[in-house]
Design a protein around this motif. Structure first.
Motif, PDB file in Angstrom:
ATOM      1  N   ALA A 188      19.905 115.308  87.210  1.00  0.00           N
ATOM      2  CA  ALA A 188      20.055 115.697  85.798  1.00  0.00           C
ATOM      3  C   ALA A 188      20.199 117.212  85.672  1.00  0.00           C
ATOM      4  O   ALA A 188      20.993 117.714  84.862  1.00  0.00           O
ATOM      5  CB  ALA A 188      18.869 115.202  84.973  1.00  0.00           C
ATOM      6  N   ILE A 189      19.431 117.950  86.472  1.00  0.00           N
ATOM      7  CA  ILE A 189      19.535 119.415  86.459  1.00  0.00           C
ATOM      8  C   ILE A 189      20.873 119.844  87.039  1.00  0.00           C
ATOM      9  O   ILE A 189      21.527 120.766  86.529  1.00  0.00           O
ATOM     10  CB  ILE A 189      18.362 120.048  87.239  1.00  0.00           C
ATOM     11  CG1 ILE A 189      17.028 119.739  86.541  1.00  0.00           C
ATOM     12  CG2 ILE A 189      18.557 121.560  87.371  1.00  0.00           C
ATOM     13  CD1 ILE A 189      15.801 120.224  87.296  1.00  0.00           C
ATOM     14  N   LYS A 190      21.307 119.166  88.098  1.00  0.00           N
ATOM     15  CA  LYS A 190      22.606 119.477  88.704  1.00  0.00           C
ATOM     16  C   LYS A 190      23.728 119.329  87.670  1.00  0.00           C
ATOM     17  O   LYS A 190      24.618 120.187  87.564  1.00  0.00           O
ATOM     18  CB  LYS A 190      22.859 118.551  89.894  1.00  0.00           C
ATOM     19  CG  LYS A 190      24.106 118.898  90.703  1.00  0.00           C
ATOM     20  CD  LYS A 190      24.439 117.825  91.732  1.00  0.00           C
ATOM     21  CE  LYS A 190      23.357 117.644  92.751  1.00  0.00           C
ATOM     22  NZ  LYS A 190      23.772 116.661  93.813  1.00  0.00           N
ATOM     23  N   TYR A 191      23.692 118.245  86.909  1.00  0.00           N
ATOM     24  CA  TYR A 191      24.699 118.022  85.857  1.00  0.00           C
ATOM     25  C   TYR A 191      24.611 119.105  84.790  1.00  0.00           C
ATOM     26  O   TYR A 191      25.632 119.679  84.372  1.00  0.00           O
ATOM     27  CB  TYR A 191      24.495 116.634  85.251  1.00  0.00           C
ATOM     28  CG  TYR A 191      25.307 116.366  84.003  1.00  0.00           C
ATOM     29  CD1 TYR A 191      26.694 116.492  84.000  1.00  0.00           C
ATOM     30  CD2 TYR A 191      24.682 115.978  82.821  1.00  0.00           C
ATOM     31  CE1 TYR A 191      27.438 116.245  82.850  1.00  0.00           C
ATOM     32  CE2 TYR A 191      25.417 115.721  81.668  1.00  0.00           C
ATOM     33  CZ  TYR A 191      26.787 115.861  81.683  1.00  0.00           C
ATOM     34  OH  TYR A 191      27.514 115.621  80.544  1.00  0.00           O
ATOM     35  N   GLU A 203      14.909 130.600  87.915  1.00  0.00           N
ATOM     36  CA  GLU A 203      15.357 130.305  86.554  1.00  0.00           C
ATOM     37  C   GLU A 203      15.194 128.818  86.239  1.00  0.00           C
ATOM     38  O   GLU A 203      14.749 128.450  85.150  1.00  0.00           O
ATOM     39  CB  GLU A 203      16.821 130.726  86.381  1.00  0.00           C
ATOM     40  CG  GLU A 203      17.306 130.649  84.942  1.00  0.00           C
ATOM     41  CD  GLU A 203      18.687 131.254  84.759  1.00  0.00           C
ATOM     42  OE1 GLU A 203      19.174 131.240  83.612  1.00  0.00           O
ATOM     43  OE2 GLU A 203      19.279 131.728  85.751  1.00  0.00           O
ATOM     44  N   ILE A 204      15.548 127.968  87.190  1.00  0.00           N
ATOM     45  CA  ILE A 204      15.379 126.531  87.002  1.00  0.00           C
ATOM     46  C   ILE A 204      13.907 126.192  86.823  1.00  0.00           C
ATOM     47  O   ILE A 204      13.525 125.399  85.950  1.00  0.00           O
ATOM     48  CB  ILE A 204      15.960 125.745  88.201  1.00  0.00           C
ATOM     49  CG1 ILE A 204      17.477 125.903  88.264  1.00  0.00           C
ATOM     50  CG2 ILE A 204      15.572 124.273  88.120  1.00  0.00           C
ATOM     51  CD1 ILE A 204      18.220 125.345  87.075  1.00  0.00           C
ATOM     52  N   ILE A 239      11.755 119.771  89.878  1.00  0.00           N
ATOM     53  CA  ILE A 239      12.348 120.920  89.181  1.00  0.00           C
ATOM     54  C   ILE A 239      13.145 121.755  90.182  1.00  0.00           C
ATOM     55  O   ILE A 239      12.711 122.808  90.656  1.00  0.00           O
ATOM     56  CB  ILE A 239      11.265 121.774  88.477  1.00  0.00           C
ATOM     57  CG1 ILE A 239      10.416 120.914  87.553  1.00  0.00           C
ATOM     58  CG2 ILE A 239      11.921 122.914  87.685  1.00  0.00           C
ATOM     59  CD1 ILE A 239       9.261 121.657  86.907  1.00  0.00           C
ATOM     60  N   SER A 240      14.330 121.254  90.521  1.00  0.00           N
ATOM     61  CA  SER A 240      15.209 121.960  91.456  1.00  0.00           C
ATOM     62  C   SER A 240      16.612 121.392  91.304  1.00  0.00           C
ATOM     63  O   SER A 240      16.829 120.391  90.617  1.00  0.00           O
ATOM     64  CB  SER A 240      14.721 121.790  92.895  1.00  0.00           C
ATOM     65  OG  SER A 240      15.069 120.512  93.388  1.00  0.00           O
ATOM     66  N   LEU A 241      17.554 121.991  92.002  1.00  0.00           N
ATOM     67  CA  LEU A 241      18.930 121.503  91.959  1.00  0.00           C
ATOM     68  C   LEU A 241      19.127 120.212  92.746  1.00  0.00           C
ATOM     69  O   LEU A 241      20.212 119.647  92.742  1.00  0.00           O
ATOM     70  CB  LEU A 241      19.885 122.586  92.469  1.00  0.00           C
ATOM     71  CG  LEU A 241      20.148 123.733  91.486  1.00  0.00           C
ATOM     72  CD1 LEU A 241      20.918 124.858  92.163  1.00  0.00           C
ATOM     73  CD2 LEU A 241      20.904 123.234  90.267  1.00  0.00           C
ATOM     74  N   ASN A 242      18.065 119.721  93.378  1.00  0.00           N
ATOM     75  CA  ASN A 242      18.126 118.391  93.988  1.00  0.00           C
ATOM     76  C   ASN A 242      18.011 117.300  92.932  1.00  0.00           C
ATOM     77  O   ASN A 242      18.322 116.140  93.196  1.00  0.00           O
ATOM     78  CB  ASN A 242      16.996 118.223  95.017  1.00  0.00           C
ATOM     79  CG  ASN A 242      17.184 119.134  96.219  1.00  0.00           C
ATOM     80  OD1 ASN A 242      18.307 119.325  96.690  1.00  0.00           O
ATOM     81  ND2 ASN A 242      16.103 119.706  96.710  1.00  0.00           N
TER      82      ASN A 242
END
Length: 428
Positions: free
Chosen positions: A239-242, A22-23, A233-236
């Motif tokens: 900005a995506i984590k936030y 999904e990410i 493009i991952s949870l690492n």
């Protein structure tokens, strides 16, 4: 330059709720520009392209000219046309800086008293005007421009005023473009593919900041650093984590409000910029978190009681934790110690501020069971500001697409304008 900590956010491993697939799908929508509103993704690589652009060189030269000629610069704009510049000015320069040019932001209100007081204040001063508007017909800034253009022309004459009035507007059309061209005012361009609330790294923000004494090269370099660091493009990706954390708190745990909190007074306008960015980007189709902000410890003495013991499951907090202040002070020691504060004299005010942050975090997250996301900022300088702008803009793109909406339009804003124009009797 921004680290996201979720230890107090009441969230387990984010990957258990959001899949890598999904990410990746959302990331590809952003970078391949296939999602809703993708024609407004010009900010993705704007900083690195603009840093060596001919217009940017001209902008810096114009800023240096203005700095030598005036005492006050009036920045006329509303929403994204002023909030970013004012946020950066406050965050980087502080609230009481010693720059030669005083920056005053107008066009963001129709308060007659405020405008009259500003007019009286600058009537005997050397001042310049930056008029920022894509169309040139937005009522609030247009009214202000009429008033202060007339004042400046009456003060120094039409020819001299030409050198001190600058338009930042569309490249080829609109009322302000036409006005500037007909009167010989210098113009800089608002890019077609960057929306107003994303425009602070364009001439919209860079010209006022250059005049205010900010190193705009460093601002752009901060954004470039974020662009490269946050490309994963991952949870690492922080900005995506936030984005994912706040999305889960909203959709899985049903929180309605995100309160952005800073312990630094000069971050207040940064919080206001963030409120517009997330409010306009996400607040549509009956979706989105209400963006709210507080400055601690100030607001602990007005809202702290409600946050601690008021209605539950309404808000969560996102804390901006500044690791290194711009300036610091020691607590002086007194002989009589009548206020019983001598026990603090081996500490700086910033150290005490951070102890307050930890104490509030324990009270709100542990005792009141309020989720807290922590955003660690290294500093409040020019490089950090550019990085933070890109961080939040990328986060809101991911967050909006997670909600299934177009993060780059604002159809609801037009409704009040139509009603206002009708009531004012504007010709059709």
């Amino acid at each position: 330059m921004i680290k996201v900590l979720l230890d107090y956010a009441k969230l387990n491993n984010l990957a258990t709720y959001i899949s890598d697939k999904e990410i990746k799908q959302i990331g590809e929508m952003i970078y391949k520009k296939t999602g809703l509103g993708s024609d407004f993704l010009g900010w993705l690589d704007w900083a690195e392209n603009y840093l060596n652009d001919k217009e940017y060189t001209e902008l810096k030269l114009k800023a240096e000219q203005i700095k030598k000629q005036v005492e006050v610069c009036l920045v006329i704009g509303i929403g994204g046309s002023y909030l970013g510049a004012r946020a950066a000015d406050n965050m980087i320069n502080g609230l009481h800086n010693k720059n030669n040019v005083e920056m005053i932001y107008i066009g963001n209100t129709m308060s007659a008293t405020y405008l009259a007081q500003i007019k009286d204040y600058v009537k005997d001063k050397k001042f310049s005007i930056i008029n920022i508007s894509k169309s040139g017909t937005t009522v609030e800034p247009s009214i202000s421009f009429r008033i202060f253009e007339e004042l400046l022309i009456n003060q120094i004459g039409q020819e001299n005023a030409k050198e001190l009035i600058i338009a930042i507007t569309d490249k080829s059309k609109g009322a302000l473009f036409t006005l500037a061209k007909s009167k010989g005012y210098k113009s800089f361009v608002i890019p077609d593919n960057i929306g107003g609330r994303f425009s602070v790294l364009t001439p919209v923000g860079l010209l006022p900041l250059a005049i205010s004494g900010v190193n705009t090269d460093q601002v752009l370099l901060g954004a470039i650093k974020a662009q490269k660091k946050l490309a994963d493009i991952s949870l690492n990706n922080e900005a995506i984590k936030y984005a994912v954390a706040r999305y889960l708190l909203h959709t899985k745990y049903n929180f309605k409000v995100e309160a952005l909190v800073s312990y630094e007074m000069q971050m207040q306008l940064m919080c206001e910029w963030w409120k517009q960015l997330f409010g306009e980007s996400e607040g549509k189709e009956n979706k989105g978190l209400l963006p709210f902000s507080m400055i601690f410890s100030t607001d602990l003495h007005s809202l702290g009681q409600f946050v601690q013991e008021g209605t539950k499951n309404i808000l969560f907090e996102t804390i901006i934790d500044i690791k290194k202040p711009t300036l610091d002070l020691l607590i002086p020691k007194t002989v009589d110690n009548l206020d019983n504060l001598n026990y603090l004299t081996d500490k700086t005010i910033n150290e005490i501020n951070h102890v307050a942050l930890k104490g509030v975090l324990q009270a709100h997250a542990d005792s009141a069971n309020i989720p807290n996301i922590i955003l660690e900022f290294e500093s409040m300088n020019d490089l950090q500001f550019g990085y933070a702008v890109y961080f939040f803009e990328l986060a809101v793109a991911y967050s909006g697409y997670l909600l299934g909406i177009n993060p780059f339009n604002q159809p609801g804003v037009e409704i009040y304008k139509k009603n206002m124009f009708k009531l004012l009797g504007k010709p059709q």
